[in-house]
Design an enzyme around this catalytic site. Sequence first.
Site, PDB file in Angstrom:
ATOM      1  N   TRP A 131       0.453  -0.879   0.491  1.00 61.12           N
ATOM      2  CA  TRP A 131       0.085   0.251  -0.514  1.00 61.12           C
ATOM      3  C   TRP A 131       1.006   1.147   0.117  1.00 61.12           C
ATOM      4  O   TRP A 131       2.000   1.408   0.546  1.00 61.12           O
ATOM      5  CB  TRP A 131      -0.623  -0.201   0.708  1.00 61.12           C
ATOM      6  CG  TRP A 131      -2.039   0.647   1.472  1.00 61.12           C
ATOM      7  CD1 TRP A 131      -2.346   1.402   0.214  1.00 61.12           C
ATOM      8  CD2 TRP A 131      -2.284   1.863   2.779  1.00 61.12           C
ATOM      9  NE1 TRP A 131      -2.999   2.545   0.566  1.00 61.12           N
ATOM     10  CE2 TRP A 131      -3.004   3.090   2.232  1.00 61.12           C
ATOM     11  CE3 TRP A 131      -1.375   1.983   3.856  1.00 61.12           C
ATOM     12  CZ2 TRP A 131      -3.552   3.919   3.220  1.00 61.12           C
ATOM     13  CZ3 TRP A 131      -2.003   2.649   4.790  1.00 61.12           C
ATOM     14  CH2 TRP A 131      -3.033   3.770   4.736  1.00 61.12           C
TER      15      TRP A 131
ATOM     16  N   LYS B 116     -13.344  -0.944   5.842  1.00 60.81           N
ATOM     17  CA  LYS B 116     -13.934  -1.711   4.547  1.00 60.81           C
ATOM     18  C   LYS B 116     -15.178  -2.710   5.281  1.00 60.81           C
ATOM     19  O   LYS B 116     -15.371  -2.780   4.955  1.00 60.81           O
ATOM     20  CB  LYS B 116     -12.834  -2.610   4.599  1.00 60.81           C
ATOM     21  CG  LYS B 116     -11.300  -1.654   3.976  1.00 60.81           C
ATOM     22  CD  LYS B 116     -11.042  -0.232   3.211  1.00 60.81           C
ATOM     23  CE  LYS B 116      -9.917  -0.415   3.100  1.00 60.81           C
ATOM     24  NZ  LYS B 116      -9.820   1.082   1.789  1.00 60.81           N
TER      25      LYS B 116
ATOM     26  N   ASP C 201      -0.908  -5.632   9.377  1.00 58.01           N
ATOM     27  CA  ASP C 201      -2.137  -4.703   9.106  1.00 58.01           C
ATOM     28  C   ASP C 201      -3.037  -5.187   8.864  1.00 58.01           C
ATOM     29  O   ASP C 201      -2.998  -6.109   7.519  1.00 58.01           O
ATOM     30  CB  ASP C 201      -1.341  -3.525   7.948  1.00 58.01           C
ATOM     31  CG  ASP C 201      -2.266  -2.276   7.602  1.00 58.01           C
ATOM     32  OD1 ASP C 201      -3.944  -2.710   7.695  1.00 58.01           O
ATOM     33  OD2 ASP C 201      -1.465  -1.975   6.066  1.00 58.01           O
TER      34      ASP C 201
HETATM   35  N1  KET Z   1      -3.824  -0.393   5.221  1.00 61.47           N
HETATM   36  C1  KET Z   1      -4.055  -1.209   4.039  1.00 61.47           C
HETATM   37  C2  KET Z   1      -3.217  -2.098   3.436  1.00 61.47           C
HETATM   38  C3  KET Z   1      -4.970  -0.454   3.040  1.00 61.47           C
HETATM   39  O1  KET Z   1      -5.198  -0.873   1.897  1.00 61.47           O
HETATM   40  C4  KET Z   1      -4.926   0.590   3.771  1.00 61.47           C
HETATM   41  C5  KET Z   1      -6.344   2.011   2.977  1.00 61.47           C
HETATM   42  C6  KET Z   1      -5.268   1.119   5.251  1.00 61.47           C
HETATM   43  C7  KET Z   1      -4.418   0.640   5.833  1.00 61.47           C
HETATM   44  C8  KET Z   1      -6.019   2.739   5.811  1.00 61.47           C
HETATM   45  O2  KET Z   1      -7.110   2.587   5.713  1.00 61.47           O
HETATM   46  P1  KET Z   1      -8.209   3.437   7.115  1.00 61.47           P
HETATM   47  O3  KET Z   1      -9.123   3.964   6.058  1.00 61.47           O
HETATM   48  O4  KET Z   1      -6.772   4.137   7.272  1.00 61.47           O
HETATM   49  O5  KET Z   1      -8.516   2.329   7.775  1.00 61.47           O
HETATM   50  N2  KET Z   1      -6.471   1.691   1.584  1.00 61.47           N
HETATM   51  C9  KET Z   1      -7.442   2.715   0.701  1.00 61.47           C
HETATM   52  C10 KET Z   1      -7.369   3.904   0.583  1.00 61.47           C
HETATM   53  C11 KET Z   1      -6.872   4.381   1.238  1.00 61.47           C
HETATM   54  O6  KET Z   1      -5.116   4.612   0.298  1.00 61.47           O
HETATM   55  O7  KET Z   1      -6.588   5.244   1.850  1.00 61.47           O
HETATM   56  C12 KET Z   1      -6.700   1.368  -0.539  1.00 61.47           C
HETATM   57  O8  KET Z   1      -5.738   0.895  -1.040  1.00 61.47           O
HETATM   58  O9  KET Z   1      -7.515   2.619  -1.413  1.00 61.47           O
END
Ligand code: KET
Length: 448
Positions: free
Chosen positions: A177, A294, A258
């Site tokens: 990510w 999610k 994560d």
């Molecule tokens: N870890 C991973 C692996 C991840 O894909 C995301 C979010 C997060 C943590 C953080 O999510 P949060 O909203 O802080 O709980 N991924 C998606 C959104 C983004 O990039 O913020 C994405 O990859 O589209």
Amino acid sequence: MRHEFTSSSSPADRRLNALIRHLATASIQSGTAVAFSPTSSFHGDSIFSHVVLAPEDPILGVTVAYNKDPSPVKLNLGVGAYRTEEGKPLVLNVVRKAEQMLLNDRARVKEYLPIVGIADFNKLSAKLILGADSPAIQENRVTTVQCLSGTGSLRVGAEFMARHYHQKTIYIPQPTWGNHPKIFTLAGLSVKTYRYYDPTTRGLNFQGLLEDLGSAPSGSIVLLHACAHNPTGVDPTLQQWEQIRQLMRSKALLPFFDSAYQGFASGSLDQDAQSVRMFVADSGECFVAQSYAKNMGLYGERVGALSVVCKTADVASRIESQLKLVIRPMFSNPPIHGASIVATILKDSNMFREWTIELKAMADRIISMRKQLFDALRTRGTPGDWSHIIKQIGMFTFTGLNSKQVEFMTREYNIYMTSDGRISMAGLSSKTVSHLADAIHAAVTRMP
Ligand code: KET
């Protein structure tokens, strides 16, 4: 007391006077006083004229571009956010129900939470990821703090490590990510990568992974995606996880999980937590960052938790005291609303069951989109092997399309996705799959 405070010879006064003298000489010496003159600030260039325009975020910037596109057929497959068959964002029924209950409860107030957040939420979050019967929880060896979604949990964990852990190097998978390297670097850790994905097989480069972790300095931190690896959709098998665990424990590598997609990979919360539980079952230590963005659809509510599994209850409580020192100057204490929704759902067995059903429905819809896209490409006779679309898991397909092909699809078909060829399957529906298949077919045949 009062006299002492106002007296010109009191220690407090002396410190204040010394500070004033220091600031006055410093501004004269450095010439900064000039910046406050009316002529320079009102008529000259801005004192910020050197600030350069930063590029948009590689993931969230895709949505910015999508929003500007007036085309009726445009499709946003950039950010990992679930959409319904109608292409609409989804608020889970069980979330609406919990919110109604919270709203009806007149006893609820808007006071500050403790620095570590809602106690119930923390306990229930640890149980969700580690398992209700986890000995680590029963032995009070786990400390959990409520943080700002997955990102905030990763950042708080990383800041703690930068202050209190002897090894400052963190190994992250290649690719990963896009926010990971930024979070860890800004927290003060030094970031290195380990091989993870093999573009030729579109699967796991297990040999490369073992070699790279095998040659990492003892004690290094290793970032692991608990399930549904982003962006590749490729996870180790349970046997491979077991080998990774043995290798990491033999070299005292510290796991930092994560967990952003629990329930989204297989549709089962327990199954998707198996990797983490394996590392906790061996009584070793580990960090876990959880996100409810999610799996409960609480993206904008910013709900997450950081758990640290320790050897003893005593270490856990000392770590918690230090996590509070990280959180207090960063955001002081976390917000109430989202975590109250999660706690309401997790503590009521009926609501919990309802959540698992809705979660499974989201996971199943994504799996069915994989099948539909795969079939649509096969029907079109699109050159190449597309079986990875059905083999990969979680929210994303790592298509293998290159940045030129992605650019072409955006330009000619108004399909928005990240330039690494990742598509969010959760943004696709039966109505839009043929448009995407047409675009992929054209990109592959016209720009091989
Ligand atoms: N870890 C991973 C692996 C991840 O894909 C995301 C979010 C997060 C943590 C953080 O999510 P949060 O909203 O802080 O709980 N991924 C998606 C959104 C983004 O990039 O913020 C994405 O990859 O589209």
